[in-house]
Design a protein around this motif. Structure first.
Motif, PDB file in Angstrom:
ATOM      1  N   VAL A 138     -51.073  16.961  15.139  1.00  0.00           N
ATOM      2  CA  VAL A 138     -50.651  16.120  16.263  1.00  0.00           C
ATOM      3  C   VAL A 138     -51.572  14.910  16.403  1.00  0.00           C
ATOM      4  O   VAL A 138     -51.108  13.766  16.569  1.00  0.00           O
ATOM      5  CB  VAL A 138     -50.620  16.942  17.564  1.00  0.00           C
ATOM      6  N   VAL A 139     -52.885  15.143  16.327  1.00  0.00           N
ATOM      7  CA  VAL A 139     -53.836  14.041  16.492  1.00  0.00           C
ATOM      8  C   VAL A 139     -53.733  13.060  15.328  1.00  0.00           C
ATOM      9  O   VAL A 139     -53.780  11.840  15.518  1.00  0.00           O
ATOM     10  CB  VAL A 139     -55.272  14.587  16.627  1.00  0.00           C
ATOM     11  N   THR A 140     -53.591  13.566  14.121  1.00  0.00           N
ATOM     12  CA  THR A 140     -53.471  12.689  12.956  1.00  0.00           C
ATOM     13  C   THR A 140     -52.209  11.836  13.040  1.00  0.00           C
ATOM     14  O   THR A 140     -52.233  10.633  12.732  1.00  0.00           O
ATOM     15  CB  THR A 140     -53.452  13.525  11.662  1.00  0.00           C
ATOM     16  N   ALA A 141     -51.098  12.422  13.468  1.00  0.00           N
ATOM     17  CA  ALA A 141     -49.857  11.655  13.639  1.00  0.00           C
ATOM     18  C   ALA A 141     -50.019  10.602  14.723  1.00  0.00           C
ATOM     19  O   ALA A 141     -49.513   9.473  14.594  1.00  0.00           O
ATOM     20  CB  ALA A 141     -48.704  12.600  13.981  1.00  0.00           C
ATOM     21  N   ALA A 142     -50.738  10.945  15.793  1.00  0.00           N
ATOM     22  CA  ALA A 142     -50.979   9.976  16.866  1.00  0.00           C
ATOM     23  C   ALA A 142     -51.806   8.802  16.353  1.00  0.00           C
ATOM     24  O   ALA A 142     -51.535   7.636  16.686  1.00  0.00           O
ATOM     25  CB  ALA A 142     -51.686  10.656  18.040  1.00  0.00           C
ATOM     26  N   PHE A 143     -52.823   9.083  15.536  1.00  0.00           N
ATOM     27  CA  PHE A 143     -53.636   8.002  14.974  1.00  0.00           C
ATOM     28  C   PHE A 143     -52.822   7.141  14.012  1.00  0.00           C
ATOM     29  O   PHE A 143     -53.027   5.923  13.948  1.00  0.00           O
ATOM     30  CB  PHE A 143     -54.868   8.568  14.277  1.00  0.00           C
ATOM     31  N   ALA A 144     -51.925   7.748  13.259  1.00  0.00           N
ATOM     32  CA  ALA A 144     -51.068   6.959  12.370  1.00  0.00           C
ATOM     33  C   ALA A 144     -50.245   5.954  13.184  1.00  0.00           C
ATOM     34  O   ALA A 144     -50.106   4.782  12.797  1.00  0.00           O
ATOM     35  CB  ALA A 144     -50.151   7.882  11.565  1.00  0.00           C
ATOM     36  N   PHE A 145     -49.708   6.415  14.303  1.00  0.00           N
ATOM     37  CA  PHE A 145     -48.946   5.518  15.178  1.00  0.00           C
ATOM     38  C   PHE A 145     -49.845   4.429  15.768  1.00  0.00           C
ATOM     39  O   PHE A 145     -49.466   3.248  15.832  1.00  0.00           O
ATOM     40  CB  PHE A 145     -48.292   6.319  16.293  1.00  0.00           C
ATOM     41  N   LEU A 146     -51.062   4.801  16.181  1.00  0.00           N
ATOM     42  CA  LEU A 146     -51.986   3.817  16.746  1.00  0.00           C
ATOM     43  C   LEU A 146     -52.403   2.783  15.708  1.00  0.00           C
ATOM     44  O   LEU A 146     -52.560   1.601  16.037  1.00  0.00           O
ATOM     45  CB  LEU A 146     -53.220   4.522  17.308  1.00  0.00           C
ATOM     46  N   TRP A 147     -52.585   3.200  14.465  1.00  0.00           N
ATOM     47  CA  TRP A 147     -52.912   2.230  13.417  1.00  0.00           C
ATOM     48  C   TRP A 147     -51.758   1.260  13.193  1.00  0.00           C
ATOM     49  O   TRP A 147     -51.985   0.060  12.959  1.00  0.00           O
ATOM     50  CB  TRP A 147     -53.238   2.959  12.110  1.00  0.00           C
ATOM     51  N   LEU A 148     -50.529   1.754  13.281  1.00  0.00           N
ATOM     52  CA  LEU A 148     -49.376   0.867  13.138  1.00  0.00           C
ATOM     53  C   LEU A 148     -49.354  -0.180  14.246  1.00  0.00           C
ATOM     54  O   LEU A 148     -49.215  -1.382  13.985  1.00  0.00           O
ATOM     55  CB  LEU A 148     -48.086   1.690  13.157  1.00  0.00           C
ATOM     56  N   VAL A 149     -49.520   0.276  15.479  1.00  0.00           N
ATOM     57  CA  VAL A 149     -49.450  -0.645  16.625  1.00  0.00           C
ATOM     58  C   VAL A 149     -50.631  -1.613  16.620  1.00  0.00           C
ATOM     59  O   VAL A 149     -50.452  -2.830  16.784  1.00  0.00           O
ATOM     60  CB  VAL A 149     -49.414   0.160  17.944  1.00  0.00           C
TER      61      VAL A 149
END
Length: 234
Positions: A138-149
């Motif tokens: 969950v945290v890794t997926a959240a960071f992937a989204f944050l890196w995109l934004v």
């Protein structure tokens, strides 16, 4: 409670996970997160103008630094030294996108550090229950989204910074007395955006390898095996 007790029981270093994609990619994320925020934070640039004075031209070098609140940096387009006349400012405030990008990089670095300690020192605790891999996913997926934004926002912010510090744009405020000089060096900031999107690829790709550690990927009902000594039915 059992997890806390296991963590307190001792640290057992095992470099084996580094040979697996789960640990190896995490190390790459750790390195590229450092590159991302280090190339943005602490940046200092200079744009260049020339003022037509007598008997020679006067160089004007407006300086701007991270977090790119450009309106805080004045420069003088007067031939007289020490005068406040013709003082102007760089235009624009791009601190929000720059600081957001650096913040994601710093927190990503900290999370990588914590999980690497968990992978290498407490691997048995990590795999003991399904809670660890699920939280990690969950945290890794959240960071992937944050890196995109954050990378997209900072990429747009960097484009605006380049326009606001372009000497050819700045001379429009004094076309009769100013002449454009060298464009500020932006290679370091260009690299920061590249590192941001590389982090997006790494974190998004790592989700698959972490997913394989969760019970969602494992078959909850493994096929029953033929009992030992019993002949298979017709």
């Amino acid at each position: 409670m059992d997890t806390v007790q296991n963590l307190a029981s001792g640290f057992a270093l095992d470099l084996g996970p580094l040979k697996e994609p789960l640990g190896f990619i995490r190390v790459l994320e750790w390195v590229f997160a450092i590159f991302a925020f280090a190339t943005t934070g602490g940046y200092s640039g200079t744009t260049h103008l020339k003022i037509k004075c007598q008997p020679e031209e006067k160089a004007v070098n407006p300086v701007f630094v991270y977090p790119f609140r450009l309106s805080a940096y004045p420069y003088t387009t007067s031939c007289e030294s020490g005068t406040q006349a013709n003082q102007t400012y760089l235009q624009g405030d791009f601190s929000s996108s720059a600081e957001f990008f650096v913040c994601v990089g710093v927190f990503g670095f900290l999370y990588c550090t914590a999980t690497l300690i968990l992978y290498l020192g407490y691997q048995s605790v990590y795999r003991q229950t399904s809670r660890g891999p699920i939280i990690d996913l969950v945290v890794t997926a959240a960071f992937a989204f944050l890196w995109l934004v954050s990378s997209s926002a900072w990429g747009k912010g960097l484009t605006d910074v380049k326009w606001a510090t372009n000497p050819e744009h700045l001379v429009e405020q004094c076309p009769n007395t100013c002449k454009a000089g060298e464009f500020p060096a932006m290679g370091r900031l260009n690299a920061s955006v590249t590192f941001g999107f590389l982090n997006l690829i790494l974190w998004a790709g790592n989700c698959w390898f972490i997913y394989k550690e969760t019970p969602f990927h494992k078959d909850p009902n493994p096929p029953a095996t033929v009992e030992e000594g019993r002949a298979p039915g017709p």
